[in-house]
Design a protein around this motif. Structure first.
Motif, short mmCIF file in Angstrom:
data_model
loop_
_atom_site.label_atom_id
_atom_site.label_comp_id
_atom_site.label_asym_id
_atom_site.label_seq_id
_atom_site.Cartn_x
_atom_site.Cartn_y
_atom_site.Cartn_z
N SER A 183 9.66 0.14 147.00
CA SER A 183 9.94 1.57 146.97
C SER A 183 9.33 2.23 145.74
N GLY A 203 2.24 3.44 151.74
CA GLY A 203 1.73 3.74 150.42
C GLY A 203 0.38 3.10 150.17
N ALA A 210 5.49 2.43 146.33
CA ALA A 210 5.17 3.38 147.40
C ALA A 210 5.76 4.76 147.15
N THR A 249 6.04 7.82 153.22
CA THR A 249 6.66 7.51 151.92
C THR A 249 7.59 8.64 151.47
N THR A 281 0.29 7.30 145.44
CA THR A 281 1.24 7.42 146.55
C THR A 281 2.16 8.62 146.39
N SER A 297 8.74 5.75 147.69
CA SER A 297 9.48 6.14 148.89
C SER A 297 10.95 6.41 148.62
N ALA A 320 7.26 1.68 154.57
CA ALA A 320 6.93 2.62 153.49
C ALA A 320 5.91 2.01 152.53
#
Length: 512
Positions: free
Chosen positions: A231, A147, A234, A119, A376, A236, A143
């Motif tokens: 995203s 997570g 997570a 991540t 995460t 990321s 990703a």
């Protein structure tokens, strides 16, 4: 008739954990394969479809070969599985990525998969148009699964071992806990892992789906909405359009994403099964309160700097610009504090308003602090920062009144003493790792400033720092092969944390 399928399912669950994770990602490859068929990209579809078949075939063969073994599972084995997942699994995940792109090396594909799985979100493909939409979907999917993997591992593996931030509040030593003995006495120690997965996976998936639907209601396209939702959950920072600056959701979309970023400040935002310091209420959670204080305090300082430094900048009284710059600072600070790395569309206005040309040090400091325990987010973690803060206040109080007794509650008193000591050890290990990685990167010709940014980005799992923290964005694809491998090591170390690696080397852990 019902007992036989249940028996087969139980037999599958008794396979090695790394093998099960491998199978999950092999099945996940068919999602971008189906998407590629829908958008008429058959070459990309074949890459992911056949890679998924090969992966499931290997899982089946290895599973059959070990099916007659009586498994002996324990917490050290699960911790070793975490390390093997982040190091070995990207070797397989990079195969369809490299085959679908065809214009990149396998090392770049491996780097990108390590970045996604941890991540981190360090984008080695600097031009969004270079990568097909189905490949973008695969990257954010990896990703997102990474997570969720960390969400589950935090409760089922790291918490019983007093690692991952839980060592600050526990009475046991990092890497050792009475829970190890209790788990070893069970017929299958992975029972807790299964229970935690059943509890957290639906919550994680449900929050992601809700965010994606809200973004689509704000006018975002389907792929971008799903990618940004994955995203955000997570943390990321991956985006198929290079960020949220050009997103169609606009200000409403940023506000919605900001609310979901708060889930990375504290575990109590989505679960109360692992309470950090004895408080089950969100308003009393030190991590959440510290995170909110930083998210509101830092933008306010940037906002007030417009008048405090009026001799250096143009002191405009455009209140429309003032409000947009304040929001841009709030969102960006929250994003980098949770190690996501999305920049608000109004972040440039915030820089102009405050008069800071390159606020890279602020973003680096936010990423180092990181988010909450068992989330995460990466970084040092807010709970450790809070423990050091309490210890600092106590030490200053003792300078004035050496014989005084702390007036904090029972939980905070433990944070002031043992918790702060362990937090300081971790901070020193983090600083030492940062130094070694920066020196190693500098040895391969990378300037010191860029080496420091890359090291912080890797250890804090905040990949977008490579573009936002320096005066000039760092092009990862131009780095030498040894530098990329060092960054891969930094990302894995930042995701698992140094104490977990040290615990794996402890004979006491394996002896228990």
């Amino acid at each position: 008739m019902i007992r036989r399928p249940l028996k087969q399912v139980r037999g599958v669950l008794r396979l090695p954990l790394l093998l099960l994770i491998w199978g999950v990602f092999a099945i996940a490859m068919w999602i971008p394969a189906v998407h590629a068929v829908i958008v008429d990209d058959h070459q990309t579809s074949q890459s992911f479809f056949y890679s998924g078949i090969v992966g499931l075939t290997l899982v089946a063969f290895v599973g059959l070969s070990v099916s007659n073994r009586v498994p002996r599972y324990g917490m050290p084995g699960q911790l070793m599985t975490l390390l093997a997942t982040f190091v070995l699994l990207p070797l397989y995940l990079a195969i369809p990525l490299q085959d679908a792109l065809r214009n990149t090396s396998y090392l770049n594909a491996y780097f990108d998969m390590v970045s996604a799985l941890t991540t981190t979100g360090a984008d080695i493909f600097d031009r969004p148009g270079r990568v097909p939409d189905s490949v973008h979907l695969w990257r954010v999917l990896v990703a997102w699964l990474g997570g969720m993997f960390m969400w589950i591992a935090a409760s089922a593996v790291l918490a019983p071992l007093s690692l991952g931030g839980f060592e600050v509040t526990t009475r046991a030593e990092p890497g050792r806990s009475d829970a190890i003995l209790r788990e070893s006495q069970r017929p299958d120690p992975r029972r807790k892992l299964i229970i935690v997965t059943r509890a957290l996976a639906p919550v994680y998936a449900g929050l992601t789906l809700a965010l994606a639907l809200l973004l689509m209601l704000c006018g975002e396209s389907g792929l971008v909405a799903v990618s940004h939702a994955m995203s955000i959950m997570a943390t990321s920072g991956l985006s198929p359009i290079g960020g949220i600056q050009d997103a169609q959701a606009g200000l409403a979309g940023e506000m919605i994403m900001f609310l979901f970023l708060l889930f990375a400040l504290s575990r109590l935002t989505f679960s109360s099964d692992t309470v950090a310091v004895g408080h089950g209420r969100l308003d009393k959670d030190p991590e959440f309160r510290s995170g909110i204080l930083i998210i509101l305090g830092v933008p306010m300082l940037l906002f007030l700097r417009h008048w405090l430094a009026s001799l250096e900048v143009n002191a405009s009284d455009d209140w429309g610009m003032a409000l947009t710059s304040l929001w841009g600072a709030i969102f960006t600070v929250a994003s980098f504090l949770t190690t996501n790395g999305f920049e608000s569309a109004y972040w440039f206005s915030a820089q102009e308003w405050s008069g800071l040309e390159t606020p890279g040090m602020i973003l680096l400091g936010l990423a180092v602090m990181g988010g909450g325990v068992a989330t995460t987010a990466g970084g040092v973690k807010l709970l450790r920062v809070y423990a050091l803060y309490l210890n600092g206040l106590r030490e200053m109080e003792r300078l004035v009144l050496p014989s005084s007794v702390s007036g904090e509650g029972r939980g905070n008193r433990r944070l002031q003493s043992n918790g702060a000591f362990v937090a300081w050890i971790f901070f020193m290990l983090f600083a030492l790792s940062l130094t070694l990685i920066s020196v190693a990167l500098s040895a391969f010709g990378i300037p010191f400033e860029q080496a420091m940014i890359l090291a912080v980005a890797g250890l804090s799992t905040t990949g977008p720092l490579v573009e936002a923290a320096g005066q000039v964005p760092i092009e990862l694809n131009l780095l030498d092969a040894p530098a990329k491998l060092i960054l891969c090591f930094a990302m894995v170390l930042g995701r698992l944390e140094t104490l977990a690696i040290i615990a794996l080397l402890s004979p006491n852990l394996w002896r228990n």
